[in-house]
Design a protein around this motif. Structure first.
Motif, PDB file in Angstrom:
ATOM      1  N   ASP A   1       1.034  -0.897  -5.136  1.00 23.08           N
ATOM      2  CA  ASP A   1      -0.314  -0.379  -5.399  1.00 23.08           C
ATOM      3  C   ASP A   1      -1.329  -0.992  -4.428  1.00 23.08           C
ATOM      4  O   ASP A   1      -2.159  -0.297  -3.858  1.00 23.08           O
ATOM      5  CB  ASP A   1      -0.728  -0.708  -6.843  1.00 23.08           C
TER       6      ASP A   1
ATOM      7  N   LEU B   1      -5.057  -8.532 -10.241  1.00 27.02           N
ATOM      8  CA  LEU B   1      -4.485  -7.181 -10.209  1.00 27.02           C
ATOM      9  C   LEU B   1      -3.140  -7.146 -10.917  1.00 27.02           C
ATOM     10  O   LEU B   1      -2.822  -6.179 -11.619  1.00 27.02           O
ATOM     11  CB  LEU B   1      -4.355  -6.707  -8.749  1.00 27.02           C
TER      12      LEU B   1
ATOM     13  N   SER C   1      -3.621  -6.945 -14.497  1.00 26.66           N
ATOM     14  CA  SER C   1      -4.000  -5.625 -15.012  1.00 26.66           C
ATOM     15  C   SER C   1      -2.912  -4.585 -14.736  1.00 26.66           C
ATOM     16  O   SER C   1      -3.171  -3.382 -14.794  1.00 26.66           O
ATOM     17  CB  SER C   1      -5.347  -5.190 -14.435  1.00 26.66           C
TER      18      SER C   1
ATOM     19  N   LYS D   1      -0.942  -3.970 -12.007  1.00 23.64           N
ATOM     20  CA  LYS D   1      -0.726  -3.350 -10.704  1.00 23.64           C
ATOM     21  C   LYS D   1       0.435  -4.009  -9.965  1.00 23.64           C
ATOM     22  O   LYS D   1       0.709  -5.199 -10.126  1.00 23.64           O
ATOM     23  CB  LYS D   1      -1.979  -3.472  -9.836  1.00 23.64           C
ATOM     24  N   LYS D   2       1.067  -3.204  -9.144  1.00 23.32           N
ATOM     25  CA  LYS D   2       2.119  -3.724  -8.280  1.00 23.32           C
ATOM     26  C   LYS D   2       1.451  -4.232  -6.993  1.00 23.32           C
ATOM     27  O   LYS D   2       0.797  -3.466  -6.283  1.00 23.32           O
ATOM     28  CB  LYS D   2       3.125  -2.615  -7.974  1.00 23.32           C
ATOM     29  N   VAL D   3       1.618  -5.505  -6.686  1.00 18.73           N
ATOM     30  CA  VAL D   3       0.845  -6.164  -5.626  1.00 18.73           C
ATOM     31  C   VAL D   3       1.774  -6.907  -4.677  1.00 18.73           C
ATOM     32  O   VAL D   3       2.801  -7.456  -5.103  1.00 18.73           O
ATOM     33  CB  VAL D   3      -0.148  -7.178  -6.246  1.00 18.73           C
TER      34      VAL D   3
ATOM     35  N   LYS E   1      -1.903   1.901  -2.036  1.00 19.01           N
ATOM     36  CA  LYS E   1      -3.042   2.772  -2.333  1.00 19.01           C
ATOM     37  C   LYS E   1      -4.346   2.151  -1.824  1.00 19.01           C
ATOM     38  O   LYS E   1      -5.247   2.843  -1.372  1.00 19.01           O
ATOM     39  CB  LYS E   1      -3.128   2.994  -3.847  1.00 19.01           C
TER      40      LYS E   1
ATOM     41  N   ALA F   1      -9.149  -2.371  -8.865  1.00 21.94           N
ATOM     42  CA  ALA F   1      -8.445  -2.050 -10.114  1.00 21.94           C
ATOM     43  C   ALA F   1      -8.883  -0.689 -10.660  1.00 21.94           C
ATOM     44  O   ALA F   1      -8.081   0.047 -11.238  1.00 21.94           O
ATOM     45  CB  ALA F   1      -8.703  -3.149 -11.146  1.00 21.94           C
TER      46      ALA F   1
ATOM     47  N   VAL G   1      -6.900   2.290  -8.393  1.00 16.62           N
ATOM     48  CA  VAL G   1      -5.454   2.498  -8.166  1.00 16.62           C
ATOM     49  C   VAL G   1      -4.750   2.691  -9.508  1.00 16.62           C
ATOM     50  O   VAL G   1      -5.251   2.294 -10.539  1.00 16.62           O
ATOM     51  CB  VAL G   1      -4.794   1.329  -7.409  1.00 16.62           C
TER      52      VAL G   1
END
Lengths: 494, 494
Positions: free
Chosen positions: B45, B62, B65, B67-69, B301, B491, B494
């Motif tokens: 993400d 992130l 929350s 998200k893939k980081v 993203k 956040a 994405v």
């Protein structure tokens, strides 16, 4: 009517517009074209990073002395900040550096060898000075004879010249008052030396054109040094020669456009010039240098880097640049400038007794020049839009900015200026491989702290580029001088 | 006696020195180690460029929350300008940022979550002020009570505070007098406001430590803004809080070293952190962003860039950075600074009733702090050697520089300082991926001209890093705040 925001020209289109491709005397072989793709030689004597005028001149000198050379250029064209632009009628103007003048001996000698002729910038007739209230005054010479400013402006000029004479062109950091002058901005000095806001506006016009910044972004020591470099070994630099037109920096232009100089040098270098070859990494060992570019890796005995200072930071250096040079490169930003040209069927202002030159105290256009080609087949007016003037309009839609520019031209030469047949602009802040224009300035404090590293080789890496010149730094002549000096350094060592 | 010029510590050695690797609450999984080689995920993400504190905090938020980081870090370690250093006896000090204080709420909250404790900087006893003639004076508080300087120094401080209150922390370019204050260097302002050279020397000590430059390299507007950011939403910044020790910026330090903060965040992020992965290119399309690193290419993203401003110029941007941001990045050089520590068997100065703090008006050491670890098992004195003091000694052989530094320490705490058991220095100008220290300053004119782009996303690219903070910019707290703010921006998208 053709309208475009950002002109981009390839190597060959410029050459086609400008004239024949010549073999340079002394190279003794037929010219091939610069390569745009394909493999590079694995090993040469000298790699030159950057195919602007300075790098090309360095390569030319080294080839002439028998060295095997490769120029790696990031763009798909040579010339760097020199860029011809062909108008719709076939006439050629410049989107980048254009003017040339006396004491610029090295670029003039090069042009002569390359059979590129000069012609005088048109200065017949009256210049026009436009006050902030819109009132106009006709004049001749460099400084508008506004009674509000004249005494102060001439006094400032005298003081600047007197101080700049104390600054050694090859070592400004050794000037007796270097520490004092490098601690203040030019804006501070001007405020200390005149109380008249109009004087500051007129001076702003000069700074925006010459440096692409207003006076607050420049160290006083840098300015004094820059003016000192506007000369040669027998003629000390002066503000008048640095900023004036007849017999000064804007005295003449090149027939066919200044872009012919890099094009012709590159043509003679032929396949020794590799385009589309941005350099990413420079790695030194005890025996040589490895240069990694997008078109492959080349080893060399020595490297000459001839690129704008901020771009030096984008190369992965191994070993890292010496700390003081790394700090200097962080303190030499490029200016903020676009060059705009409006084209008319004829240079109608000449018939009115106007030179086409103007200075304005408000609006986005602050300096205007006649920019007709040598044959004046069309009329062209030029403005430099830099610094805070750039900030006022660069982000506007093209149509709005065009209107503001044309209104500026109209104040100088009349309402006919509002209806050009062609409008051309080139914003150098959009250029990945220049990052601004016309030159890099040195920030307050940095000349005294780090300036002495400007030409200091980093192991097997030597430095060219107009910012490293000791005469006419920032100009084509400085680019040529710097290229020649770097080539001489290297020629002894490979 | 171990002597070395440039310490370099790996991720794991720092973690081993500082304590256990913790899983962060909320991530709900066991920590794996950061990867140092091997393939990267092809798509996430959000890519975070830069594994300093700011980038790591952004990634952490992130991940929390959902998200893939992926964090791409150029070095073989995380932490950027935070870097623990383990002394020979096993005690940990910092080679980079270390101090923390009240109103730095975000880094203090992070530390609490990470179970990193603070301890008060030692200020018991007297500070020592050393005049240029070598005479010493003991004092308490921030400003040395030299009768030659006191009145002027306090007046300058009052004026600075009064002006800085007029500078909005999130938009210094909108201050009523922004244009005036951005046209002059701090040196100019000081010369206009005091005639006493000694005052300038004392102020120089502050600038060299805080910015790694002398006062001539800084815009007055930048300084006023920087001081305004030394607070939080309910406490306006002041010079005292920005520069003082008790109840101010140097109030406390972290037990085990500030390096624990990035190490523990990185540990929890585990394999989401890729080391040895310098980012070379960031290419945006209508659907996403492609990030090219030395360890492979990742699409995302959104991207958060959390690196020092000059390094932004080294990335190949497609499309190019917006012109105004490109100009700003050219006008935010990193400071010139090394941090030096001398280690003694005991903090012998404490027994003499000295705090270990000092201000000197000559020599290469201008500010001294007690830098003992929390348990004071060894005695450590710290000096920041920046700006013109760095220039005086950075190029000398290590042994000569060491001697000059120790002589500075001896002036403050006595001749015992000449014989340390260990001497450590870390010159941040040698760091490829920081390019200087402690922070980037903004050059004269650039805040007004281009400052408003500092947090403006470039398409899908968002900006973190302490230089983008609106409170405690330049400090760890600013890094955390900026990382959190950038994560919040992204956040939502994405």
């Amino acid at each position: 009517m053709a309208e475009h925001g950002l002109s981009r020209r390839g190597l060959l289109s410029g050459a086609a517009a400008g004239g024949a491709i010549l073999a340079i005397g002394g190279l003794g072989e037929a010219a091939e074209a610069a390569t745009t793709s394909g493999s590079l030689p694995t090993s040469v004597d000298v790699v030159v990073v950057g195919g602007g005028l300075s790098g090309l001149v360095a390569a030319r000198k080294l080839v002439a002395s028998g060295k095997k050379v490769l120029v790696l250029e990031a763009r798909n064209r040579v010339g760097g900040r020199l860029l011809n632009h062909t108008l719709r009628n076939g006439s050629v103007i410049e989107s980048g550096g254009a003017f040339v003048g006396p004491t610029q001996d090295h670029v003039l000698a090069l042009a002569k060898e390359l059979k590129v002729e000069t012609f005088k910038e048109y200065v017949t007739g009256k210049n026009v000075y436009v006050s902030a209230d819109g009132s106009t005054m006709k004049y001749t010479g460099t400084v508008p004879p506004d009674p509000l400013i004249l005494a102060d402006a001439l006094l400032l000029q005298l003081r600047i010249d007197e101080m700049s004479k104390q600054v050694p062109v090859d070592a400004p950091w050794t000037a007796k008052r270097a520490a004092e002058w490098d601690t203040m901005t030019v804006d501070t000095w001007i405020r200390q030396n005149t109380l008249i806001p109009t004087v500051r506006e007129v001076i702003k016009a000069y700074f925006q054109s010459a440096f692409g910044v207003d006076a607050e972004g420049i160290s006083l020591l840098f300015l004094l040094w820059y003016i000192a470099t506007a000369g040669n070994e027998t003629n000390a630099g002066t503000f008048e020669r640095s900023s004036g037109t007849p017999d000064a920096a804007q005295d003449s232009r090149f027939v066919g456009g200044s872009g012919l100089l890099p094009l012709r040098v590159a043509s003679a270098l032929g396949s020794r010039v590799a385009l589309n070859a941005p350099v990413r990494k420079i790695k030194q060992t005890s025996t040589g240098v490895t240069v990694v570019s997008d078109r492959g890796t080349v080893t060399a005995k020595r490297v000459i880097v001839a690129i704008p200072p901020p771009l030096v930071l984008g190369i992965d250096w191994s070993p890292l640049l010496p700390p003081r040079r790394l700090q200097l490169m962080q303190r030499m930003p490029m200016g903020t400038l676009m060059k705009v040209d409006a084209v008319y069927a004829t240079p109608f202002w000449r018939a009115k007794g106007l030179s086409g030159s103007g200075v304005l105290n408000s609006g986005v256009v602050r300096t205007v020049f006649d920019n007709c080609p040598a044959d004046a087949k069309v009329g062209v007016l030029l403005a430099f839009v830099g610094g805070s003037s750039w900030q006022q309009c660069a982000m506007l839609p093209l149509a709005e900015r065009r209107q503001l520019v044309l209104e500026g031209f109209a104040k100088v030469v009349g309402a006919e200026a509002l209806n050009p047949v062609e409008y051309v602009e080139h914003d150098w802040t959009h250029e990945r491989w220049t990052m601004g224009s016309p030159i890099a300035t040195v920030q307050p404090g940095a000349t005294v702290a780090y300036g002495s590293t400007i030409r200091e080789p980093h192991g097997r890496v030597h430095w060219a580029g107009t910012e490293t010149a000791t005469y006419w730094s920032g100009y084509m002549d400085g680019a040529v001088r710097a290229g020649e000096r770097a080539a001489a350094e290297v020629a002894k060592l490979v």
